[in-house]
Every structure is written in C-alpha cells, then in structure tokens.
Design a protein around this motif. Sequence first.
Motif, PDB file in Angstrom:
ATOM      1  N   ASP A 152       6.595  -1.461  14.074  1.00 39.15           N
ATOM      2  CA  ASP A 152       6.364  -1.138  15.484  1.00 39.15           C
ATOM      3  C   ASP A 152       6.322  -2.463  16.238  1.00 39.15           C
ATOM      4  OD1 ASP A 152       5.743   0.837  17.572  1.00 39.15           O
ATOM      5  OD2 ASP A 152       3.814  -0.202  17.694  1.00 39.15           O
ATOM      6  N   ARG A 180      -4.483   1.675   7.538  1.00 35.88           N
ATOM      7  CA  ARG A 180      -3.297   1.212   8.256  1.00 35.88           C
ATOM      8  C   ARG A 180      -2.100   2.120   7.930  1.00 35.88           C
ATOM      9  NH1 ARG A 180      -2.664  -4.018  10.351  1.00 35.88           N
ATOM     10  NH2 ARG A 180      -0.501  -4.684  10.477  1.00 35.88           N
ATOM     11  N   TRP A 216       3.729  -4.761  14.344  1.00 34.11           N
ATOM     12  CA  TRP A 216       2.872  -4.020  13.400  1.00 34.11           C
ATOM     13  C   TRP A 216       3.720  -3.667  12.185  1.00 34.11           C
ATOM     14  CZ3 TRP A 216       3.226   0.534  10.823  1.00 34.11           C
ATOM     15  CH2 TRP A 216       2.052   1.087  10.277  1.00 34.11           C
ATOM     16  N   LEU A 217       3.211  -4.005  11.013  1.00 33.78           N
ATOM     17  CA  LEU A 217       3.856  -3.605   9.763  1.00 33.78           C
ATOM     18  C   LEU A 217       2.831  -2.834   8.939  1.00 33.78           C
ATOM     19  CD1 LEU A 217       5.630  -6.993   8.873  1.00 33.78           C
ATOM     20  CD2 LEU A 217       6.723  -4.922   9.762  1.00 33.78           C
ATOM     21  N   PRO A 218       3.282  -1.880   8.115  1.00 40.15           N
ATOM     22  CA  PRO A 218       2.313  -1.077   7.356  1.00 40.15           C
ATOM     23  C   PRO A 218       1.510  -1.900   6.366  1.00 40.15           C
ATOM     24  CG  PRO A 218       4.569  -0.546   6.700  1.00 40.15           C
ATOM     25  CD  PRO A 218       4.659  -1.420   7.905  1.00 40.15           C
ATOM     26  N   ASP A 219       2.107  -2.967   5.867  1.00 39.60           N
ATOM     27  CA  ASP A 219       1.412  -3.801   4.904  1.00 39.60           C
ATOM     28  C   ASP A 219       0.900  -5.049   5.620  1.00 39.60           C
ATOM     29  OD1 ASP A 219       0.506  -5.364   2.883  1.00 39.60           O
ATOM     30  OD2 ASP A 219       2.336  -5.289   1.676  1.00 39.60           O
ATOM     31  N   PRO A 220      -0.406  -5.203   5.791  1.00 39.07           N
ATOM     32  CA  PRO A 220      -0.913  -6.352   6.551  1.00 39.07           C
ATOM     33  C   PRO A 220      -0.591  -7.676   5.881  1.00 39.07           C
ATOM     34  CG  PRO A 220      -2.702  -5.206   5.439  1.00 39.07           C
ATOM     35  CD  PRO A 220      -1.475  -4.375   5.249  1.00 39.07           C
ATOM     36  N   ARG A 278      10.178   1.371  17.478  1.00 40.13           N
ATOM     37  CA  ARG A 278       9.467   1.887  16.305  1.00 40.13           C
ATOM     38  C   ARG A 278      10.491   2.400  15.300  1.00 40.13           C
ATOM     39  NH1 ARG A 278       4.425   5.615  17.478  1.00 40.13           N
ATOM     40  NH2 ARG A 278       3.863   3.657  18.447  1.00 40.13           N
ATOM     41  N   ALA A 329      -0.060  -1.564  18.825  1.00 43.75           N
ATOM     42  CA  ALA A 329      -0.853  -0.766  17.889  1.00 43.75           C
ATOM     43  C   ALA A 329      -2.035  -1.578  17.378  1.00 43.75           C
ATOM     44  CB  ALA A 329       0.024  -0.338  16.725  1.00 43.75           C
ATOM     45  N   GLY A 362      -4.104  -3.547  15.030  1.00 46.15           N
ATOM     46  CA  GLY A 362      -3.700  -4.308  13.843  1.00 46.15           C
ATOM     47  C   GLY A 362      -2.374  -5.023  13.993  1.00 46.15           C
ATOM     48  N   ALA A 363      -1.707  -4.873  15.148  1.00 52.80           N
ATOM     49  CA  ALA A 363      -0.446  -5.592  15.363  1.00 52.80           C
ATOM     50  C   ALA A 363      -0.741  -7.081  15.525  1.00 52.80           C
ATOM     51  CB  ALA A 363       0.261  -5.055  16.605  1.00 52.80           C
ATOM     52  N   PRO A 407       5.860   5.137   8.997  1.00 52.69           N
ATOM     53  CA  PRO A 407       6.333   4.069   9.883  1.00 52.69           C
ATOM     54  C   PRO A 407       6.664   2.802   9.113  1.00 52.69           C
ATOM     55  CG  PRO A 407       3.955   4.362  10.098  1.00 52.69           C
ATOM     56  CD  PRO A 407       4.432   5.458   9.189  1.00 52.69           C
ATOM     57  N   PRO A 419       0.807  -1.221   0.000  1.00 48.04           N
ATOM     58  CA  PRO A 419       0.000   0.000   0.000  1.00 48.04           C
ATOM     59  C   PRO A 419       0.845   1.278   0.000  1.00 48.04           C
ATOM     60  CG  PRO A 419      -0.046  -1.044   2.166  1.00 48.04           C
ATOM     61  CD  PRO A 419       0.676  -1.974   1.252  1.00 48.04           C
TER      62      PRO A 419
END
Lengths: 223, 248
Positions: free
Chosen positions: B94, A173, B105-109, B83, B232, B234-235, B91, A126
């Motif tokens: 995290d 996100r 936590w990564l920006p791309d799930p 972080r 965070a 979604g982590a 980011p 993304p």
Amino acid sequence: MPSPTSSSPAAERARRRRRGAAVATALVVLAGPAAAAPCATSERCLRALAAAHGDTRTLDARFTQTKHVSLLDEPLVSSGRFRFRAPDHVRLDVETPQPATILIAGPAVHIPSLPEGEQRALAAGPMAALFSELGALMAGNLATPPADLRVAAQGSADGIAVTLTPTTADSRRMFQTMVLRFAGTPPTIRALRLDDGLGDHLEVELHEVRRNVELPDAVFAPP
Amino acid sequence: MPSSRRPDRRWAALALLALAACTRPTPPLPTAPAGDPLATLRARMAGMQTLRARFTATAQTQAGERTAAGVLITARPAALRLRLIAPFGLPVLDYVRRAGAAWLWLPDPGADAAAPPGLLLLDRLAVDEAAPPDACQAFLVRETLTLYRCELPGGARRILHIDSQTATLRAAEDLTADTPSLRRDYDDYRLVDGVPLPHRIRLVGAGPIHLEIVVDRWEVNPALPADAFVPAAGAVRVGMQPAALDPQ
C-alpha cells in the motif's frame, strides 16, 4: 333480548385470548422446532471441532473469494479450489480471473513462478506462517492453535463460528481477525472471513466440500 | 449433397454474423483540436480532479512471473494511492504519496522496503507523466506523432511521445546519466466519460523487470473516501523515487 352473536365483554376478552393462543400455536407449529446450537460454550465448540478433525484426513472444496477493498466501490471476486491433506499439506489454486497456485507443506510455502529470492523472503515472513496454519485450521484442528492467536468459538443454529485474533503486532499487520464458519455433521468448513491490516476484508465461501477423498502426493508436489 | 449442405452454410453465416455483432471494435478516438498536442493533453488532464483505476499488474523477470490485482486512485494536485492485492486476497503493498511525502506499507514489517521498485514505478502512470514541473519543448513534429523533451529536476530528461491527431500520450522515457532508461508505453486507449485513457501500460527497461498493467476499469472524477490518502497504520515514510525507497 341479546342477539345470538352478541356476548358480554368478559366472554369477548376470553374468546380473543383463545384466538390469540391458537394463532401463536399455529405460528410455532409452522416455524418448526428451533434449531439448537451444537455447543454451549467456546470450549465445547472447540472440542466438537477437534473431534471432527480427528476423522478428517483430507478436504477438497471449491471456493469463491470476494475481496472488499475500501478504495473500490465493487469487490474483487475470484474462484478456485482448496485441497488439504493432514497433517499439514495444502494446495490453493486460484483459477479465475488470474490463475495462481500456492503449495504448503508444514512450514514450507511454495508459489510456483515466484523467483527463488522471493520464495526465501516469503518463507521467512508472517504470510507463510499464516498459510502454513491455514489447512489445519480449516480442517478444524483448533485444539492447539498457534501461540500468537487467541481463539474463541461460538455455537449457533447455523453451526460453529471460530474467531482467531492475533496477539502480536506483527500478526495483526497481516490480519485483525479471522472468522471460520463450520456447519453440518460433522462440522465442516463452509466460510472464512479475514479482516486485513489495511481495513479491507476477504470473504471466502466454500462449496462442494468433500471430506476424506483420495488426494495423491502429486497434488501437493511443486511442478 | 448441395441441398443438405446449404443449411450448414446458413448456420455458419449466422454464427459469423453473431460473432461480428458480439465483437465490438474499439471506437476511434476523436481528433484533438488543432494546436499543440501537449497543451491539449494537459488541458484534458486538468479536467480530471480524481481518477480511479482497477487493474491487473504482471511483472516478468528472468526468474519468473508475479501477478497482482491493484487499485490506483489519484487526486489533484499530487495525491496518489496504490494498493496491490495478491491472487489469494491478501494485501501485498500500500503506497501513499501526497504533499511531497510518500509512505509504504508492506505486510512484513521486516521486509526490505526497497524490494518492490518495479511495481512502484506505477507511480509514474499517465496521471502525471505529461505534467513535469519544467518546460517541455517539441523537437520532432510529424503528422502522427510529436516528440517532446522535458527537463526534470536533477538533470534528468523525459521524452514524451504524443499522438498528434488525438493528443494522447503513447510513450514516456526517462533518461539520466547514471541509470538505464525506463520506457512506459501507453496503449489500448478507450474513451471513459469522453476522456481517452490507456487500458494497457507497459514498463520496459527497469533492470530485468518487465511490467504490464491491464486496466479493467478507469473512473473519471469518482467520489473518493475521506481517508483515501491517509497512510495505513504501520506504513513507513519512503523516498519519492522508486530508486530511493529506503525508509527515512
């Protein structure tokens, strides 16, 4: 006999009213005419930006970005240069404190020095989608925003603020909202604020913004 | 002409003096009390309830180099948050560890959560290097350096290199039967509120990755936000070791 300076209560009230009116008039004159908002509705603001964008072939600006991290008392500050050539070429150079470059050509995102495997992973993520839209958005091309962004614009005496809000969980996100601020005639990007998915925010101030300067192919070519 | 060159020399001397005044050499670290250097180091660490480091991490691989700014916060007994932020302000990662569990936590799930183990090795920063749960034995004692062998859970061993004079950790190395050794070098110690802390940390031997961390600023016992160690949204829950980062 009444003194020459004395007067009846009614006359005194009238004099105070006149004095008050004079002071108010003076304040209005000193303040000058109120700056008018450049557009009254979100739709008109977006149309004004789209009209300006139609004339924008290139943008070249210096920037200072300030990252506010909730875990830190002081922000992280860096600076660099942003260049855009219509329709979809962007070069972003962070110069201080740590040099870094990102090159964008349509959907292709290239970060020199990043290993090939990570380039591929980045291109599919993304973050690449966000970066690939960034140049056009900053140039004011908001007439046909990305499908997963809700766009709202508001005019004020300072210019036009455009708020982009992701409509999908994946995009949220990356960021919760992005606000682009345009000012001047024609309206040109001046600042950007991005609230990211971790609750931190990034403020980017653009200065020395130049429109339609010559930006050769080499600027956007990978080294 | 000699007379015309004298002012030049004077200016050069003045410039040198000015340079010398600007260049402040790092003051020497105080000598630690006599006794076991590891015990002294642990006692010093016990006085630090919280820590915060602001740093730049540079990972070098055969294919290229990546740089990120970072923040590390820790709180006793075992809470840690890391972080990383890309040069463009977004980011990258995290990571939260607390009470025997860890979240990433990564920006791309859709990203492979095992992707950034090199950077997650920061988990082993000096904060808890010298405090493995099991006993450590000194096996080489020199005037300048003392080496300790620590037995870790799972049969691994950690070798600690501790400066005998200043009781500061200079290197740590984990040895296991089936993975290559991973060495962390701690350098450029400076006093922060009276505590010697490393400002350059290098991780060598994590496969093809070479990681260098330059700490801009350490803070000893800073006040941390109430939600400092809340993962965070979604982590994903991950394993505690960098080698086992698959989501659980």
